[in-house]
Structure formats: structure tokens, C-alpha cells
Scaffold this active site. Sequence first.
Site, mmCIF file in Angstrom:
data_model
loop_
_atom_site.group_PDB
_atom_site.id
_atom_site.type_symbol
_atom_site.label_atom_id
_atom_site.label_comp_id
_atom_site.label_asym_id
_atom_site.label_seq_id
_atom_site.Cartn_x
_atom_site.Cartn_y
_atom_site.Cartn_z
ATOM 1 N N HIS A 112 0.931 -1.162 -0.226
ATOM 2 C CA HIS A 112 0.061 0.237 0.272
ATOM 3 C C HIS A 112 1.314 1.128 0.380
ATOM 4 O O HIS A 112 0.245 2.203 -0.531
ATOM 5 C CB HIS A 112 -0.892 -0.323 1.036
ATOM 6 C CG HIS A 112 -0.242 0.385 2.583
ATOM 7 N ND1 HIS A 112 -0.104 -0.709 3.913
ATOM 8 C CD2 HIS A 112 -0.411 1.267 2.971
ATOM 9 C CE1 HIS A 112 0.022 -0.194 4.387
ATOM 10 N NE2 HIS A 112 0.663 0.809 4.111
ATOM 11 N N ASP A 142 0.009 -7.807 1.565
ATOM 12 C CA ASP A 142 0.598 -6.333 0.969
ATOM 13 C C ASP A 142 2.184 -6.001 1.484
ATOM 14 O O ASP A 142 2.582 -5.378 2.419
ATOM 15 C CB ASP A 142 0.111 -5.657 2.543
ATOM 16 C CG ASP A 142 0.170 -4.060 2.304
ATOM 17 O OD1 ASP A 142 0.259 -4.000 1.520
ATOM 18 O OD2 ASP A 142 0.764 -3.247 3.616
ATOM 19 N N SER A 215 4.767 2.439 8.064
ATOM 20 C CA SER A 215 4.713 1.614 6.712
ATOM 21 C C SER A 215 5.634 0.920 6.048
ATOM 22 O O SER A 215 5.949 1.751 5.996
ATOM 23 C CB SER A 215 3.193 1.951 6.106
ATOM 24 O OG SER A 215 1.911 2.150 7.087
#
Length: 470
Positions: A112, A142, A215
Site C-alpha cells: 500500500h 501487503d 508502514s
Amino acid sequence: MPRLKSYLPIFAAVLMLGQAVPALAEAQLPDFTQLVEQASPAVVNISTTQKLPDRKVSNMGPMPDLEGLPPGLRDFFERSIPPSQGGRQREAQSLGSGFIISPDGYILTNNHVVADADEIIVRLSDRSEMKAKLIGTDPRSDVALLKIEGKNLPVLKLGKSQDLKAGQWVVAIGSPFGFDHTVTQGIISAIGRSLPNESYVPFIQTDVPINPGNSGGPLFNLAGEVVGINSQIYTRSGGFMGVSFAIPIDVAMDVSNQLKSGGKVSRGWLGVVIQEVNKDLAESFGLEKPAGALVAQVLDDGPAAKGGLQVGDVILSMNGQPIIMSADLPHLVGALKAGGKASLEVVREGKRKTLDLTVGAIPDEGKEFGSPAGADQSSNRLGVAVANLSEEQKKANDIKGGVVIKNVQDGPAALIGLQPGDVITHLNNQAISDAKQFAEIAKALPKNRSVSMRVLRQGRASFITFKLAE
């Protein structure tokens, strides 16, 4: 004066104890400085740009600067501005983290972070910037693999996430809100967590402060080894609330190796729809406690059907690994490659048995099931009118028998949420062939005991339970 002398040893002891307590507390708390010094050079900042549709200068003047607006308002105004015939082009930007796993420049991050990016820029610890090539992504886990040009780049040591235990200290390094190489610490709160719509990752849950920009960054154990990739947070405010999730490094490296070698990821697939076994379902299936994965649907052409798995089976273990929650099964199946062997321990009609089958490859698209119809027949005990299925309807729903609900009256059916158009294939652990058999089984249902019913609604199968009162 003599009395004061008698208290001096006590004062001295208290003073020494007061000095010892901070020293003892300091000795018990870990020191992360060496870990951070050694690991930071291999942690990178990742920024991406994505080209947005051109916007022209309208008759009302120049296009307004929308960057400071909340996303909802910004999207509204952007849709209100017509496309240009040669106006300026705008770009969307995002920030994230990543880490180098090989001296020649392979980098792991989240999917992402780089999804839909037109350009990916990696900033190293020495502040130098390089364009990165996207080797491959895997939205299901992911995970994304990048490559920059380089030699003898600093790399991180990789640990084994399978050895983690709740309560262990962990450290995160990343770029929250763009602040490079921010260090936060906490403990592992739980392992093997399942999240909605994330069936193939047994997440590591931590209380390490993670915010936007973290992230894709690494999660370390005290040995300085990467044990996870920080991926998600649970939040109601948009910021950290004490619940963070990381992708286990074992899962991430398996994905990375497949992306590097073939550009895509292969996962095992059984061809079943499963659901949780709650207390009432456990009682209706004769289980001692709620555990396992209840098979609610089996695709005819899938590996499970070929291996003899049936609707109503409760899967208790796979290859010796117990299935406590139904979400445990996709993790184990997904870790196998197509052609791999799976030994399932199941409970069928109250008896345990073992099924050996060959796992298939997960398809890109699942099968769809049609909506049935039929002629009325009633079963007043449940408060539901049902009808037989035609051969076309059976074929459309990929089933051999069952009945379709035509009308729901006041009674147990209405209380458990049944609707016209639902297809009932099993009642009280018995397969339904037609409306006559359904009425016979319904008539003989026990009272004040959990009874299971398998229902197909819009192609999705699930078991529900109910009790008939005296």
C-alpha cells in the site's frame, strides 16, 4: 544524642536502597542504542508520486490549492473541476518506510506504500536519493519488493517470526509523518492475529507506537533481527491507539523470494467456504468445545471436493497444526504451494476421521452462485414456506439438493433472519433433497437444543443455529 546514633544505620540503609532502586530498574530495562546504531543505516524512507488527471484554469481564475483540505473535500472539489485541454498536471504524494535486505539493493516495504505509484524515490540514511524499480507486489499479504542500484549497501539481519512470543520486547524504526529514522519500542501483544479481509497473514500484534509513514518499516527483536514489517494500526482517531500489526518476516520473505523469481505469488487453495464454530454450533455438531473451521461450502471442482471434504465437516487440524479459530486455516493452506499435501483431521457426524488431499492454486476469481426460485410448499413449525429447486437452479448454485425459501412467517425462521430467496441445503446435520424431506426433518427437530441449518444467500454459504422452544 545516643538515640540519634542508633538511627544512623537505618538512615544509611534507606539511602543505599534509594540509590539501588533506580539502578535495579535501569538494569532490568533493555538498552536499544546499539541496536539502533547498527540497524538504522539499512532503514530507508520511501516517497512516491502519482500523476493525477490534468485540471484546467477555469473562467473563475486559477485552480485553487486543494492540498490542505481533508481528503473528502479535496476529492469533491477535484471532481468539480473539469479536465483540462493542456492545463497543469498535479501529483499525489505519499510517504512510507522500507529496509534493505541485500547488498545489491533489494528493499522490502508494504504494497500500500507503493500502490499505483508512477515514481518511487528511496532516501538512504546518508540523505542521498535514488529512483527505485518495482520488482513486484502482493496485495494479499501487503508486501512489495523494490530494487535500487548499489553495491555493498548496508543490510539488516533477518530473524524468525515463528519463534516470537507474547511479551517480548520489540523495536520499530521508520518515518512517521516524514520524520526519518524515528525509533519506537513496545512489546508483542499477540501473534497469529487475523484481520478482516486479510486471510493469508497471521499478523503480529504489538503496542509499538506506529503512525502514518511507519508502514513498510522493520520490526526488530532485541537481537537486532527483523521479525516483521509494520503494516497497519487499529485507530478511531487516525493516530496510534496502542494496537499495531506487523507482517511476520517469514511470510514476507516467502513472498519476496517468489516475487524475485517469478514476479507473482502462488498460494495453496482448498476451494471451501468456512466459518467460525461458536458454542451453539459446537453443541449441534457434537463437539466438546467451540473450535475448528466449519465447512459451509465446497466447490465441486476444487481440491477439497476431490479430496472428499464435505459440507458440515469441522476441520480440527491440518498437517498436525491445530485449528483453534477458523481464521487459522487460511494461514496454513496459503503457506502451501499448489500440489502440496494436506492431511486434515475432521469431525463428520460426530466421528473423527483423517482426509488426505492435494492443495490447488488459488484462482484469480471465485465462482459465483445464482439466485434460486421454485414452487411453494410450507413448513409451519419453523414459520417458513419453501419450494423445490429445479435442475437448472441446482446447477446454477452448484448443489445437488435443497429448498428455496418463498415466504417467511412469524416464528423461528424470522427470528434468525432468514429471507425469501435463501436456499437451505442442510437441516440438523442432514442434507436436504426436496421440500418433502425438509418438512419431515423439521417436524422431528428436538426442542431446547441447538439445531444447525446451512443456508446459501447470494452465493455465500453459512451455518446458523437456533433452538425450538417447548
